[in-house]
Enzyme design. Structure first.
Site, short mmCIF file in Angstrom:
data_model
loop_
_atom_site.label_atom_id
_atom_site.label_comp_id
_atom_site.label_asym_id
_atom_site.label_seq_id
_atom_site.Cartn_x
_atom_site.Cartn_y
_atom_site.Cartn_z
N GLY A 59 -2.97 13.97 -4.88
CA GLY A 59 -3.22 14.22 -3.46
C GLY A 59 -4.53 13.61 -3.02
N CYS A 86 -3.40 13.91 -11.72
CA CYS A 86 -4.52 13.51 -10.86
C CYS A 86 -5.10 14.73 -10.11
CB CYS A 86 -4.08 12.41 -9.90
SG CYS A 86 -5.47 11.53 -9.13
N TYR A 87 -4.88 14.86 -8.81
CA TYR A 87 -5.35 16.05 -8.11
C TYR A 87 -4.77 17.30 -8.75
CZ TYR A 87 -6.55 19.27 -4.31
OH TYR A 87 -7.07 20.32 -3.59
N HIS A 177 -1.67 8.33 -13.01
CA HIS A 177 -0.35 8.51 -12.40
C HIS A 177 0.73 7.92 -13.31
CE1 HIS A 177 -1.50 10.01 -8.38
NE2 HIS A 177 -2.61 9.34 -8.59
N GLU A 179 3.84 8.12 -12.93
CA GLU A 179 5.05 7.81 -12.18
C GLU A 179 5.11 6.38 -11.66
OE1 GLU A 179 2.21 10.08 -9.41
OE2 GLU A 179 2.86 10.12 -11.50
N ASP A 234 25.04 4.45 2.52
CA ASP A 234 24.85 5.89 2.63
C ASP A 234 25.99 6.57 3.39
OD1 ASP A 234 22.47 5.32 1.38
OD2 ASP A 234 21.27 5.43 3.20
N LYS A 376 18.34 6.95 -3.20
CA LYS A 376 19.23 5.81 -2.92
C LYS A 376 19.97 5.35 -4.18
CE LYS A 376 20.50 2.55 0.08
NZ LYS A 376 20.96 2.81 1.46
#
Length: 520
Positions: A59, A86-87, A177, A179, A234, A376
């Protein structure tokens, strides 16, 4: 629809720009997870959600600021594994008795390298095979003292507590991070974390299909549903899924606004009316849309005209379907996340590409959104599960306003016809060279200028066009695709020779940012 039948992981969001990537990493490991703003996660929420593990996101705030975000204290008494990012690491340390400080030259932004300590940690299995691990840092504050019970398992030059853990309580924390793709081994860390948390990998599209069909039948009963079909992935997957659940209770309305690619309208009609035998309305409203767009050159004005007309036309045709009580939308999980900020309030803008935005209120309809838990790539996987052609499922994204935003300046029928032909040649070239699946999105834009050329012994004064092709993971950032000069030369020659009205081709090598993927 809530996936109560699956093991669930909770991601508590503190406002990181990449929180969605955490969820994507976990979904890739067949783990069901949900992102919720920190302010919404209290004791009652935790009791109801019953997570099998918790991740605290990064964050932008500073835990040293009075009133900055915190996790509910009960997160640390649930008895489930908790991972702070992180945060998330910093608030974990602060809440459990450690210390975080600002400044002092320990900020890190960008690529960094973490080296291990002598202690071993299960979530790091497969790490440090080359003695140090590349990670992506983005922090100004730093942990200056770890909480009681924690040990250090990895350090970086500016983060002496880059990896910490209290193994006895299953608490883990990293300053970087995992990710983002700039942490190459990040997915492995998440895989190890969910493995130690006991997840069985029960989140599959086959299971989701069965669950979604049951949920649709329970919600709709014997009532009728209408679906605004754009022809994109979609709405198409949503339509096929709902049709499988309720059959002829569904009617699809396909609004053809005259801004589709070459042959696209016919392909959509053939696939849904012929292959799936659906109740299907082909609303051919090309004259209406192109008439209203005549003389308009401002991109935002064009978007607003198209959006308003789509709603008006859809409402007109939907009104002909007697007894319809539900409206189906292809809303995805990123749309849901982006409609709520991490602070728990409404976001500044809700995504404008919702083709039927505002209609439920106007028409008194209830929403059916069977894809609202999916990303997606999961929608594409579900489409394959449902039997949609892979050539359709794997198509590049196409914007709601269609070719209108690939035609900068004033739109005319003649320019649209030229654009369709040029785009068809370009995509044909990409497919012939086996490059289609390497590219996120590719298209031709027809430019609002004419240039002088020579063809044979004659002078030409025709349009210039720009070829665009980008690589991307999620569309938020993008880089141009590095075609060979041979490919570009061959393609330009084909377009100029085969498409009457174009005598010059350029290739757009702008990244996003600073540019956007589309021209308008």
């Amino acid at each position: 629809m809530t996936s109560t039948s699956h093991d669930r992981l909770l991601i508590i969001d503190f406002g990181s720009q990449v929180t969605q990537l955490i969820a994507r990493r976990l979904r890739e490991s067949s783990v069901y997870c949900e992102i919720h703003p920190y302010q919404n996660v209290d004791d009652a929420f935790l009791a109801d959600f019953a997570p099998k593990a918790v991740i605290l996101s990064g964050g932008p705030d500073s835990v040293t600021r009075e009133g900055s975000p915190r996790a509910a204290d009960s997160v640390f008494t649930l008895g489930v594994p908790v991972l702070g990012i992180c945060y998330g690491q910093q608030t974990m340390m602060t809440q459990l008795g450690g210390k975080v400080e600002s400044g002092h030259g320990t900020a890190e932004f960008g690529r960094a390298f973490v080296t291990p300590t002598d202690a071993k940690l299960s979530i790091l299995d497969g790490w440090f095979e080359d003695e140090k691990e590349q990670v992506w840092m983005s922090h100004g504050d730093h942990v200056s003292a770890i909480a009681p019970g924690f040990e250090v398992y990895g350090t970086s030059p500016n983060a002496p507590f880059a990896i910490t853990a209290d193994v006895s309580r299953n608490f883990y924390a990293v300053q970087f991070h995992p990710e983002v793709h700039h942490t190459p081994n990040g997915a492995k860390l998440y895989e190890n974390f969910v493995k130690l948390a006991g997840f069985t990998g029960d989140w599959t599209m086959g299971a989701y299909r069965e669950q979604a069909i049951a949920a649709i039948r329970e919600q709709v009963g014997d009532k009728k549903v209408i679906c605004g079909l754009s022809g994109g992935v979609d709405s198409s997957v949503a339509a096929v899924l709902i049709h499988e659940a309720i059959g002829d209770q569904l009617t699809c309305v396909f609004v053809d606004h005259g801004l589709l690619r070459k042959g696209e309208g016919e392909e959509v009609v053939a696939m849904f009316r012929d292959n799936y035998n659906m109740q299907f309305i082909h609303a051919q409203e090309q004259d209406l849309f192109l008439g209203e767009l005549e003389g308009q050159s401002d991109p935002e004005t064009k978007r607003k005209i198209i959006g308003k007309l789509f709603i008006d036309v859809f409402q007109k045709y939907a009104g002909e379907i007697e007894g319809a009580e539900f409206l189906a939308q292809g809303t995805l999980y990123p749309d849901v996340i982006e409609s709520v900020s991490f602070s728990g309030g409404p976001s500044v803008t809700i995504k404008s590409h919702h083709n039927v935005g505002g209609l439920p209120e106007k028409m008194g309809l209830k929403l059916v959104e069977p894809l609202r838990e999916l990303f997606k790539d999961e929608v594409r996987a579900l489409g394959v599960e449902l039997g949609l052609p892979k050539s359709f499922i794997g198509r590049h994204p196409f914007p709601g306003p269609g070719l209108a935003i690939r035609c900068p300046g004033e739109i005319t029928r003649a320019k649209l016809d030229i654009l369709r032909e040029a785009d068809a040649v370009y995509i044909d070239q990409i497919r012939k060279h086996g490059l289609y699946d390497e590219i996120w999105q590719a298209y031709v834009a027809i430019l609002p200028v004419r240039t002088v050329g020579v063809m044979g012994d004659g002078r030409t004064y025709d349009f210039a066009c720009a070829l665009r092709a980008v690589t991307s993971v999620d569309g938020m950032t993008a880089d141009y695709y590095p075609f060979s000069h041979e490919f570009l030369g061959e393609t330009a020659t084909r377009i100029i020779n085969e498409v009457q009205g174009i005598n010059r081709c350029t290739y757009d090598i702008t990244s996003k940012p600073p540019g956007t993927i589309e021209w308008e």
